[in-house]
Design an enzyme around this catalytic site. Structure first.
Site, PDB file in Angstrom:
ATOM      1  CB  CYS A 193     -15.958  52.364  19.242  1.00 18.86           C
ATOM      2  SG  CYS A 193     -15.071  51.276  18.143  1.00 18.86           S
TER       3      CYS A 193
ATOM      4  CG  HIS B  32     -13.431  56.528  16.785  1.00 14.59           C
ATOM      5  ND1 HIS B  32     -13.640  56.505  18.142  1.00 14.59           N
ATOM      6  CD2 HIS B  32     -13.292  55.241  16.405  1.00 14.59           C
ATOM      7  CE1 HIS B  32     -13.606  55.247  18.560  1.00 14.59           C
ATOM      8  NE2 HIS B  32     -13.399  54.456  17.534  1.00 14.59           N
TER       9      HIS B  32
ATOM     10  NE  ARG C 221      -8.690  47.276  14.963  1.00 13.46           N
ATOM     11  CZ  ARG C 221      -9.206  47.040  16.158  1.00 13.46           C
ATOM     12  NH1 ARG C 221      -9.048  45.862  16.723  1.00 13.46           N
ATOM     13  NH2 ARG C 221      -9.881  47.961  16.800  1.00 13.46           N
TER      14      ARG C 221
HETATM   15  N1  GLN Z   1     -11.843  47.093  21.089  1.00 12.47           N
HETATM   16  C1  GLN Z   1     -13.057  47.205  20.325  1.00 12.47           C
HETATM   17  C2  GLN Z   1     -12.904  46.634  18.925  1.00 12.47           C
HETATM   18  O1  GLN Z   1     -11.802  46.509  18.454  1.00 12.47           O
HETATM   19  C3  GLN Z   1     -13.505  48.654  20.268  1.00 12.47           C
HETATM   20  C4  GLN Z   1     -12.610  49.512  19.439  1.00 12.47           C
HETATM   21  C5  GLN Z   1     -12.816  50.987  19.605  1.00 12.47           C
HETATM   22  O2  GLN Z   1     -13.424  51.415  20.590  1.00 12.47           O
HETATM   23  N2  GLN Z   1     -12.282  51.779  18.710  1.00 12.47           N
HETATM   24  O3  GLN Z   1     -13.900  46.343  18.295  1.00 12.47           O
END
Ligand code: GLN
EC number: 6.3.5.13
Length: 234
Positions: free
Chosen positions: A96, A194, A131
């Site tokens: 990520c 994750h 998101r």
């Molecule tokens: N901050 C980054 C995003 O929102 C990575 C997120 C994360 O590592 N879960 O894309």
């Protein structure tokens, strides 16, 4: 006492650990033990030196845009050695936010430009007030189905030298458009998964460990280690 020893660099392990990405180290240690191998992990964080030739495995977890911005400055001092490590075909797992920082840049949720190190040829854009969140399943040609959980603002687009980790069967993946998820370049595996990814997809841990052992002990026969059976955990 294990017969083989591997050194693992945990990049910014004190700042980048979304959804317990540190569990990837637990998974690596778990499988390594079955390969008569132990792993010593060391956090490489702000202001620390990183010497590529001291390490056999690397992990860089996910995080928030704020931490990524802070790290994006410090990581430039480590850039040269990180690129050397990756080019030497040593196994690296980047998740990520860590994945985004190995690429050219990430445009954060507030439009800020967060520079990466350009070790891999991808770049990451943002999306407006949205998101990609939820369970995801992809298909990797060699490893089969891989399972994870994604939560990212970033939309990543791969460069020509990279292959996707897999093709999206359900979920969003790199950018919600081209059905790719993650990236593979040499022995560097990148993903938005994750879970942590290696606890649910032990086959990737096995690939990384075998490559690390071959790199460090080129004269040894690891056919027994290669025969290790990974049982699905999901
Ligand atoms: N901050 C980054 C995003 O929102 C990575 C997120 C994360 O590592 N879960 O894309």
């Amino acid at each position: 006492m294990a017969k083989y020893h591997l050194q693992l660099a945990h990049f910014y392990g004190d700042l980048m650990n979304t959804y317990g990405d540190i569990g990837n180290i637990t998974a690596l240690k778990y499988y390594a033990k079955q390969m008569d191998t132990d792993i010593h992990a060391e956090v490489i964080s702000m202001g620390d030196d990183f010497a590529a030739d001291k390490f056999d495995l690397s992990l860089f977890g996910g995080g928030q845009d704020y931490e990524q911005m802070v790290i994006s400055k410090d990581i430039q001092d480590k850039k040269e050695q990180m690129i050397e490590y990756i080019e030497d075909n040593k196994p690296f797992l980047a998740i990520c936010g860590g994945y985004q920082l190995l690429g050219h840049y990430y445009i954060g949720a507030d439009g800020e430009r967060i520079p990466g190190i350009g070790a891999l040829d991808h770049y990451t854009l943002s999306q407006d007030h949205h998101r990609f969140i939820g369970n995801i399943v992809i298909e990797n040609q060699k490893l089969g189905k891989l399972h994870g959980f994604e939560n990212h603002n970033g939309r990543t687009f791969l460069g020509k030298s990279e292959k996707p980790l897999g093709i999206v069967l359900s979920g969003h993946g790199n950018n919600g458009e081209d059905k790719t998820e993650g990236a593979i370049y040499k022995s560097t595996y990148c993903s938005y998964f994750h879970g942590p990814i290696l606890t649910r997809n032990g086959e990737i841990a096995k690939e990384m460990l075998l490559m690390a052992l071959h790199n460090k002990y080129p004269e040894e026969d690891f056919s027994q280690q290669a025969a290790l059976e990974i049982k699905p955990t999901f």
